[in-house]
Design a protein around this motif. Structure first.
Motif, short mmCIF file in Angstrom:
data_model
loop_
_atom_site.label_atom_id
_atom_site.label_comp_id
_atom_site.label_asym_id
_atom_site.label_seq_id
_atom_site.Cartn_x
_atom_site.Cartn_y
_atom_site.Cartn_z
N PRO A 26 0.63 -1.09 0.34
CA PRO A 26 -0.11 0.30 0.09
C PRO A 26 0.86 1.20 -0.40
N VAL A 27 0.52 2.34 -0.95
CA VAL A 27 1.50 4.23 -0.79
C VAL A 27 0.07 4.80 -0.16
N GLU A 28 0.24 5.31 0.35
CA GLU A 28 -0.50 6.85 0.39
C GLU A 28 -0.26 8.29 -0.16
N VAL A 29 0.15 8.63 -1.26
CA VAL A 29 0.46 9.66 -1.59
C VAL A 29 -0.83 11.34 -1.10
N ALA A 51 1.44 1.25 -9.31
CA ALA A 51 0.07 0.00 -9.19
C ALA A 51 -0.63 -1.17 -8.99
N GLY A 52 -0.11 -0.81 -7.25
CA GLY A 52 -0.38 -1.22 -6.31
C GLY A 52 -1.55 -0.53 -5.51
N PRO A 53 -2.05 -0.98 -4.48
CA PRO A 53 -3.24 -0.03 -3.69
C PRO A 53 -2.81 0.60 -3.18
N LYS A 54 -3.28 1.73 -3.41
CA LYS A 54 -3.38 3.26 -3.30
C LYS A 54 -4.23 4.14 -2.77
N PHE A 80 -6.26 3.43 8.68
CA PHE A 80 -7.04 2.31 8.30
C PHE A 80 -6.79 1.54 6.49
N PHE A 81 -6.54 2.75 6.03
CA PHE A 81 -6.33 2.80 4.85
C PHE A 81 -4.76 1.97 4.80
N TRP A 82 -3.74 1.72 5.43
CA TRP A 82 -2.96 0.99 5.58
C TRP A 82 -2.88 -0.59 6.22
#
Length: 94
Positions: A26-29, A51-54, A80-82
């Motif tokens: 997971p990546v949060e920008v 391309a992964g979960p973001k 929670f996203f992570w």
């Protein structure tokens, strides 16, 4: 020193898009809408290329250092996203 363009003095070049090619977690920008150091277009490009979960969070009107001064609820969404992507489960939001 305003007469010396900083771009020419920097020897390190960073390419996070390339660095993330082999990562699939997971990546949060987080993009500061008025960032004077990293233009928001670069953050959006990083998000688009991954391309992964973001997750993308844009902080309208924020400057470079303003994104860390957010409410606990704002940071909970990130957590929670992570957690959700890392463990494959969907934790309950509190």
């Amino acid at each position: 020193m305003p007469f010396l363009p900083a771009y020419f003095l920097l020897v390190d070049r960073y390419d996070p898009v390339d660095w993330l090619k082999d990562y699939h977690g997971p990546v949060e920008v987080i993009v500061a809408g008025s960032d004077e150091i990293i233009p928001s277009a670069l953050g959006r490009h990083l998000y688009d290329e991954y391309a992964g979960p973001k997750m993308l969070q844009v902080v309208p009107g924020a400057h470079h250092s303003d994104t860390t001064n957010k409410s606990p609820d704002w940071w909970k969404r990130s957590w929670f996203f992570w957690q959700q992507r890392r463990s494959g489960t969907k934790p309950e939001a509190k």
